[in-house]
Design a protein around this motif. Sequence first.
Motif, PDB file in Angstrom:
ATOM      1  N   VAL A 106      66.008 -44.067 -29.519  1.00 57.54           N
ATOM      2  CA  VAL A 106      66.534 -42.849 -28.484  1.00 57.54           C
ATOM      3  C   VAL A 106      66.592 -41.669 -29.677  1.00 57.54           C
ATOM      4  O   VAL A 106      67.038 -41.652 -31.203  1.00 57.54           O
ATOM      5  CB  VAL A 106      67.656 -42.556 -28.118  1.00 57.54           C
ATOM      6  CG1 VAL A 106      68.129 -40.913 -27.043  1.00 57.54           C
ATOM      7  CG2 VAL A 106      67.876 -43.732 -27.109  1.00 57.54           C
TER       8      VAL A 106
ATOM      9  N   TYR B 128      69.814 -45.179 -32.009  1.00 53.43           N
ATOM     10  CA  TYR B 128      69.943 -43.773 -32.252  1.00 53.43           C
ATOM     11  C   TYR B 128      69.199 -43.262 -33.128  1.00 53.43           C
ATOM     12  O   TYR B 128      70.365 -43.275 -34.660  1.00 53.43           O
ATOM     13  CB  TYR B 128      71.517 -42.756 -31.258  1.00 53.43           C
ATOM     14  CG  TYR B 128      71.921 -42.944 -30.362  1.00 53.43           C
ATOM     15  CD1 TYR B 128      71.458 -42.726 -28.976  1.00 53.43           C
ATOM     16  CD2 TYR B 128      72.414 -44.428 -29.608  1.00 53.43           C
ATOM     17  CE1 TYR B 128      71.746 -42.272 -27.674  1.00 53.43           C
ATOM     18  CE2 TYR B 128      72.796 -44.350 -28.339  1.00 53.43           C
ATOM     19  CZ  TYR B 128      72.330 -43.642 -27.296  1.00 53.43           C
ATOM     20  OH  TYR B 128      72.535 -43.658 -25.971  1.00 53.43           O
TER      21      TYR B 128
ATOM     22  N   PHE C 158      74.674 -40.945 -26.530  1.00 49.20           N
ATOM     23  CA  PHE C 158      75.216 -41.226 -27.823  1.00 49.20           C
ATOM     24  C   PHE C 158      76.891 -40.591 -28.035  1.00 49.20           C
ATOM     25  O   PHE C 158      76.977 -41.375 -28.849  1.00 49.20           O
ATOM     26  CB  PHE C 158      73.932 -39.927 -28.733  1.00 49.20           C
ATOM     27  CG  PHE C 158      74.430 -38.934 -29.935  1.00 49.20           C
ATOM     28  CD1 PHE C 158      74.498 -39.326 -30.962  1.00 49.20           C
ATOM     29  CD2 PHE C 158      75.364 -38.124 -30.035  1.00 49.20           C
ATOM     30  CE1 PHE C 158      74.493 -39.724 -31.982  1.00 49.20           C
ATOM     31  CE2 PHE C 158      75.446 -37.282 -31.543  1.00 49.20           C
ATOM     32  CZ  PHE C 158      75.356 -38.585 -31.982  1.00 49.20           C
TER      33      PHE C 158
END
Length: 355
Positions: free
Chosen positions: A31, A316, A345
């Motif tokens: 991400v 992430y 996150f």
Amino acid sequence: MPGVGAAKSSVILEGMDLGFHGDLEVGSGLVDLAVNVRRAPMPPWLAEPIAASLADLAAYPDPAPATAAVAARHARPAGEVLLTAGAAQGFVLLAQALRGARRAVVVHPQFTEPEAALRQAGHEVTRVVLPEASGFALDPALVPDDADLVFVGNPTNPTSVLHPAEAVAALARPGRVLVVDEAFADTTGEVESLAERRDLPGLVVVRSLTKTWGLAGLRIGYLLGPADLLARLAAVQPLWAVATPALAAAAACASPVAVAAEREIAAALAADRDHLVAALRDVPGVRVEGRPASSFVLVRISGGGRVRQALRDLGYAVRRGDTFPGLGADWLRIAVRDTAVTDGFVSALRKTMEA
């Protein structure tokens, strides 16, 4: 570590890679919270002119219509606008055209390309590092009086600090070129922008259209400044530097429809940023510095390098801070995304902090 091995020209200085950027953090399956480019469907008023421009690729690019559109947006004559292949090209043109500058100053922490471009053009660079204790606030008195070429960001990447327009304007003076990087000005609703100030001597404003409109791959930006100075920059710019599709994008993004849409996006971004900041401040060991004003947030975390790698392991990507002069490995830059992405996150961040 996906993405980190990508090749890119760099200036390596004191162990710091000034050519490292957030795109090198991104990899398959991650991400992306490392790149400050908004990802959203392109609106028809932008997509259609770009698509239509493909029918004209046999002709050489004509920047005149797009230049006129940008000039009208900022209430300037067309001679005070220079379209560029992204804002980064603008820094290169400034560094190359102004080789005669006696003392070049870059106000840090900020985007590293201005300093990289200056050094590649042979300039010696004086760094003015804004103190963390002040929240990285701009103090014009810190810039040496004899500096005749000064670069400052507003809002500043990576700190997300928005300096008061008058503090930035106080740096302008006869005999000095003041370069204000406003690549993220549209993320603030143009608050504190100097883009329409024509009364300040030597002011050059650098703008980008790649962030809000997701056009990083198209490469389009522009400079605003005195016509005689921009003519010097144009003289060192490659011929037909801006491609026809990018020119179509520039004209579309200067329209009243685009400006109104930017304001709406900036308002929505502010709400998403507030959500991110509140969530981060609720995580023990995470410090958000100052009052973030743009599409990213700078945080300080003890053991930031370890945390960054742990976040990658959880899917992430965030931007390391140690390639920005004035920062170190404990600093991380996090892009603002929608609340669902933020919540995922922050949950991952909590896990890394508890490990």
